[in-house]
Structure formats: C-alpha cells, structure tokens
Design an enzyme around this catalytic site. Structure first.
Site, PDB file in Angstrom:
ATOM      1  N   GLY A   1       0.794  -1.226   0.000  1.00 26.51           N
ATOM      2  CA  GLY A   1       0.000   0.000   0.000  1.00 26.51           C
ATOM      3  C   GLY A   1       0.817   1.262   0.000  1.00 26.51           C
ATOM      4  O   GLY A   1       0.576   2.182   0.786  1.00 26.51           O
TER       5      GLY A   1
ATOM      6  N   SER B   1       0.866   3.759  -1.883  1.00 25.97           N
ATOM      7  CA  SER B   1       0.197   5.002  -2.279  1.00 25.97           C
ATOM      8  C   SER B   1      -0.592   5.622  -1.140  1.00 25.97           C
ATOM      9  O   SER B   1      -1.131   6.725  -1.286  1.00 25.97           O
ATOM     10  CB  SER B   1      -0.741   4.732  -3.466  1.00 25.97           C
ATOM     11  OG  SER B   1      -1.756   3.810  -3.089  1.00 25.97           O
TER      12      SER B   1
ATOM     13  N   LEU C   1      -5.148  -7.163  -2.081  1.00 25.03           N
ATOM     14  CA  LEU C   1      -5.470  -7.917  -0.865  1.00 25.03           C
ATOM     15  C   LEU C   1      -6.524  -8.986  -1.101  1.00 25.03           C
ATOM     16  O   LEU C   1      -6.628  -9.940  -0.330  1.00 25.03           O
ATOM     17  CB  LEU C   1      -5.962  -6.964   0.229  1.00 25.03           C
ATOM     18  CG  LEU C   1      -4.959  -5.942   0.759  1.00 25.03           C
ATOM     19  CD1 LEU C   1      -5.627  -5.031   1.783  1.00 25.03           C
ATOM     20  CD2 LEU C   1      -3.755  -6.633   1.379  1.00 25.03           C
TER      21      LEU C   1
ATOM     22  N   TYR D   1     -11.845  -0.205  21.851  1.00 22.59           N
ATOM     23  CA  TYR D   1     -13.251   0.041  21.575  1.00 22.59           C
ATOM     24  C   TYR D   1     -14.133  -1.022  22.230  1.00 22.59           C
ATOM     25  O   TYR D   1     -13.703  -2.149  22.470  1.00 22.59           O
ATOM     26  CB  TYR D   1     -13.505   0.087  20.062  1.00 22.59           C
ATOM     27  CG  TYR D   1     -13.051   1.397  19.455  1.00 22.59           C
ATOM     28  CD1 TYR D   1     -13.957   2.337  19.023  1.00 22.59           C
ATOM     29  CD2 TYR D   1     -11.692   1.693  19.356  1.00 22.59           C
ATOM     30  CE1 TYR D   1     -13.548   3.546  18.486  1.00 22.59           C
ATOM     31  CE2 TYR D   1     -11.260   2.897  18.826  1.00 22.59           C
ATOM     32  CZ  TYR D   1     -12.196   3.824  18.394  1.00 22.59           C
ATOM     33  OH  TYR D   1     -11.778   5.018  17.877  1.00 22.59           O
TER      34      TYR D   1
ATOM     35  N   LYS E   1     -10.472  -4.501  11.879  1.00 25.32           N
ATOM     36  CA  LYS E   1      -9.093  -4.381  12.367  1.00 25.32           C
ATOM     37  C   LYS E   1      -8.824  -5.385  13.485  1.00 25.32           C
ATOM     38  O   LYS E   1      -7.735  -5.971  13.568  1.00 25.32           O
ATOM     39  CB  LYS E   1      -8.822  -2.960  12.862  1.00 25.32           C
ATOM     40  CG  LYS E   1      -8.955  -1.885  11.803  1.00 25.32           C
ATOM     41  CD  LYS E   1      -8.070  -2.118  10.595  1.00 25.32           C
ATOM     42  CE  LYS E   1      -6.595  -1.897  10.850  1.00 25.32           C
ATOM     43  NZ  LYS E   1      -5.792  -1.945   9.610  1.00 25.32           N
TER      44      LYS E   1
ATOM     45  N   ARG F   1      -2.152  -1.303  -6.713  1.00 23.60           N
ATOM     46  CA  ARG F   1      -3.141  -2.064  -7.472  1.00 23.60           C
ATOM     47  C   ARG F   1      -2.923  -1.937  -8.971  1.00 23.60           C
ATOM     48  O   ARG F   1      -3.339  -2.798  -9.745  1.00 23.60           O
ATOM     49  CB  ARG F   1      -4.547  -1.589  -7.112  1.00 23.60           C
ATOM     50  CG  ARG F   1      -4.977  -1.981  -5.708  1.00 23.60           C
ATOM     51  CD  ARG F   1      -6.415  -1.608  -5.474  1.00 23.60           C
ATOM     52  NE  ARG F   1      -6.852  -1.939  -4.130  1.00 23.60           N
ATOM     53  CZ  ARG F   1      -8.070  -1.706  -3.663  1.00 23.60           C
ATOM     54  NH1 ARG F   1      -8.964  -1.125  -4.450  1.00 23.60           N
ATOM     55  NH2 ARG F   1      -8.390  -2.043  -2.436  1.00 23.60           N
TER      56      ARG F   1
ATOM     57  N   PRO G   1      -1.796   2.315  15.645  1.00 21.20           N
ATOM     58  CA  PRO G   1      -1.883   3.782  15.709  1.00 21.20           C
ATOM     59  C   PRO G   1      -3.281   4.267  16.078  1.00 21.20           C
ATOM     60  O   PRO G   1      -4.290   3.622  15.793  1.00 21.20           O
ATOM     61  CB  PRO G   1      -1.538   4.218  14.280  1.00 21.20           C
ATOM     62  CG  PRO G   1      -1.110   2.982  13.555  1.00 21.20           C
ATOM     63  CD  PRO G   1      -1.725   1.838  14.268  1.00 21.20           C
TER      64      PRO G   1
ATOM     65  N   SER H   1      -4.429  -1.129  14.376  1.00 21.16           N
ATOM     66  CA  SER H   1      -5.069   0.136  14.749  1.00 21.16           C
ATOM     67  C   SER H   1      -5.410   0.118  16.222  1.00 21.16           C
ATOM     68  O   SER H   1      -5.592  -0.951  16.826  1.00 21.16           O
ATOM     69  CB  SER H   1      -6.351   0.336  13.929  1.00 21.16           C
ATOM     70  OG  SER H   1      -7.093   1.448  14.384  1.00 21.16           O
TER      71      SER H   1
ATOM     72  N   ALA I   1      -1.099  -1.798   4.023  1.00 21.45           N
ATOM     73  CA  ALA I   1      -2.334  -1.661   3.256  1.00 21.45           C
ATOM     74  C   ALA I   1      -3.516  -2.290   3.977  1.00 21.45           C
ATOM     75  O   ALA I   1      -3.432  -3.402   4.486  1.00 21.45           O
ATOM     76  CB  ALA I   1      -2.171  -2.329   1.884  1.00 21.45           C
TER      77      ALA I   1
END
Length: 341
Positions: A10, A12, A65, A133, A161, A35, A186, A127, A85
């Site tokens: 990933g 980009s 993916l 959460y 995630k 991609r 992160p 993440s 990605a």
C-alpha cells in the site's frame, strides 16, 4: 546503509508513503505494492515531497489484498515486510464483510507469502481500533494488553481491524515457522500530507479549515504524527525486542475538537479564518450524522474518553513522538502547501 530489501504494502497510502520515505532515508531498498502500475508516478512524487531520493532504490509490483496473485513475487528476496495496506471506508459499508474479508484475508495472504519466502519479520499496521473500543477504562489508560471485543456494538471498521490482527497472531502461532510478527496500533493519524488521497483524520481537519463543518462536535480524538508512525514501523522492524509485541502509536492525551479548532486559529492566522468557533451540541450531531459522512464517523465517539499509553514503545524501542500540537499543525500546513484548502 543496509541495502536490504523491504516490501511496503500500500505505498500510495498516507502511512505507506511515509514508511517508504523513512526506509529510503535509512538506506534500505524498497519494493511497494500498488493495485496498478499506473500509480507509480504518483507514489514517486509523494516520496519526493517527503524529502527522499528514490531513484532505483524504489520499485513497484502489482498485488491486491483480495487475490493470491502477485504476493509471492512481491515478497521474493525481501528481508522484511511492512504490511500497511488495509481498507478504510469513508462511510459504513452495507455489508461489514466488505471490510472484514480484505483486512483479514489480505493479512493472511501477506503472512503466508512472507513465511514461504523466508522473510525474517513482518510489521503489521493494525489500529487502536483493535485495542480500545467496546469498553471504557476511566481509571487507567489503554495499553497493548487490551483488546477490542469484535462481538460488541462496534463499527465494521473496528471489527475488521480486530479480527484481522487476531487472525495474524493466530497464523504466526500455528503456522508461522520462523517468521516473526510485530504489530503497530496507531490512533488518529495526522501530520504532513504527501498527496491528495486523504485519510479520514486529515479529512476531518480539512473540514474545519475549509468551513465545511460550521461548528465543532464536543468529541475527543487521540493523535499521532504520521512521521512518528513510520519511525515506529522501522524501529519495530529492526529491534531484537520487537518480535511478538504490539506497540501503541499515540503521542499524548486526547484532544477535543474545540481544542484543535482553537489551536488552528491561534497559530495559522488568516488560513484558519473559516475554522468554526461554535460547538455543535451532541444531540444535533446525532440528528445530522445520517446526512453527513464526517459526522457519521464521529457520532459514535460522543462522550468517549480513551486515554492510551505509549510507554511500551518509548521504553522498549526508544520511540520519541512529536506532540499532538505539532502533528495537527503540520497537517494544516501541508494541506495549504498542496493547495487543498
């Protein structure tokens, strides 16, 4: 100057491009997945804007993916893989599997290919969504020992995630062989933007600066600078202490959106003239959320406080993140430089 080859998936993306910059600066050769090879000029321009001289040290390969095709070639000859990605939606999908399947299956494709190719270590970008959460900890900050419960009342993104990271750890434990895994978690990522494909966090900030948001919601966000996220990936890639560990990437205490708005106004002068001063009542956020993608993203966070600790990354890896304020202001300054305001 190591010259070792690192795959960044990933390239980009916001984090992926900064990881490439950091690796090139450290003397690594980098291969990145896209991609379509048509994105190569765009990624090279982003890396140049980040201050790195790519030249022949950066190469490109096509992999997705959702498909096995291309991953064996992508990891061939690589000492390390940074699997960055992952899908991040602008809105909640109609079917949660639109996020869960590519996140989970994509991670497993990368890990399987890395194991088969003899890659030493994979650093997976997960993440804070997989950590903090579905529960509240008013008495202590969240740490890497905490896990989100994906069966609770959480969004499809949060669920994706969490499930993807759990699947990665399970794969390495059962089938990983000699492959090492480290995970970075992160929080909301800010910092210098290198291209026009903006992350959700940056889009929210841009909405404040352009006046698209007439009043700020009374919510909090955790902050980390994308440059520090990239640094943490490289530290986790090389440290002998990192295998088998998760590392929270968070700069400091949460910031409220009224605090962010005040920071922009006090530091950016006329650039921040459209930043709202009014605070949006929480009941109104809930009413407007179905009609506004940015508000739909933030509505579930009303009334939430999520303190998170970066002690493990500081103590084990010597990570020293920039402040919340520096990350937020760097985001705004880069949006201005790219004429995105």
């Amino acid at each position: 100057m190591t010259g070792e080859l690192v795959l960044v998936t990933g390239g980009s993306g916001f984090v992926g491009a900064h990881c490439i910059v950091r690796l090139l600066d450290a003397g690594y050769r980098v291969r990145t997945t896209v991609r379509s090879l048509g994105r190569e000029p765009e990624v090279r321009a982003m890396v140049a804007d980040g201050g790195a001289d790519a030249g022949s040290a950066l190469s490109f390969t096509v992999a997705d993916l959702l498909s096995d095709a291309g991953w064996a070639e992508a990891v061939s000859g690589c000492a390390f893989v940074l699997h960055v990605a992952s899908p991040f939606p602008a809105r909640e999908p109609a079917d949660e599997d639109e996020l869960i399947v590519p996140a989970r299956d994509g991670a497993l494709r990368v890990l399987r290919a890395a194991r088969d190719a003899g890659v030493r270590r994979v650093v997976l970008t997960s993440s804070f969504a997989a950590v903090g959460y579905g529960a509240q900890h008013p008495d202590r900050p969240f740490t890497e020992d905490d896990w989100t419960d994906p069966t609770g009342a959480v969004s499809a993104y949060v669920k994706s995630k969490t499930i993807a990271e759990r699947a990665a750890w399970d794969f390495v434990a059962r089938e990983g062989g000699a492959l090492e895994l480290t995970v970075i978690n992160p929080v909301g990522i800010f910092g210098p933007v290198l291209g026009t494909d903006l992350s959700s966090s940056v889009e929210l900030l841009r909405g404040l600066l352009t006046g698209a948001v007439p009043a700020v919601p009374r919510i909090q966000t955790n902050v980390v600078d994308v440059r520090d996220v990239a640094d943490l990936h490289v530290l986790a890639m090389t440290s002998p202490l990192a295998p088998g560990e998760r590392f929270l990437a968070v700069a400091g205490p949460p910031m409220t959106f009224p605090e962010i708005a005040a920071l922009l106004r006090s530091n950016l002068g006329d650039v921040a003239r459209r930043v709202p001063r009014r605070v949006l009542p929480s009941w109104l956020v809930r009413v407007l959320a179905p009609f506004s993608a940015p508000l739909r993203q933030v509505a579930p966070q009303l009334g939430m406080t999520r303190n998170a600790s970066n002690d493990r990354a500081r103590r084990m890896l010597g990570w020293e993140p920039r402040s919340n304020e520096e990350a937020v202001l760097a985001t705004a300054e880069s949006l201005l430089a790219l004429r995105l305001l």
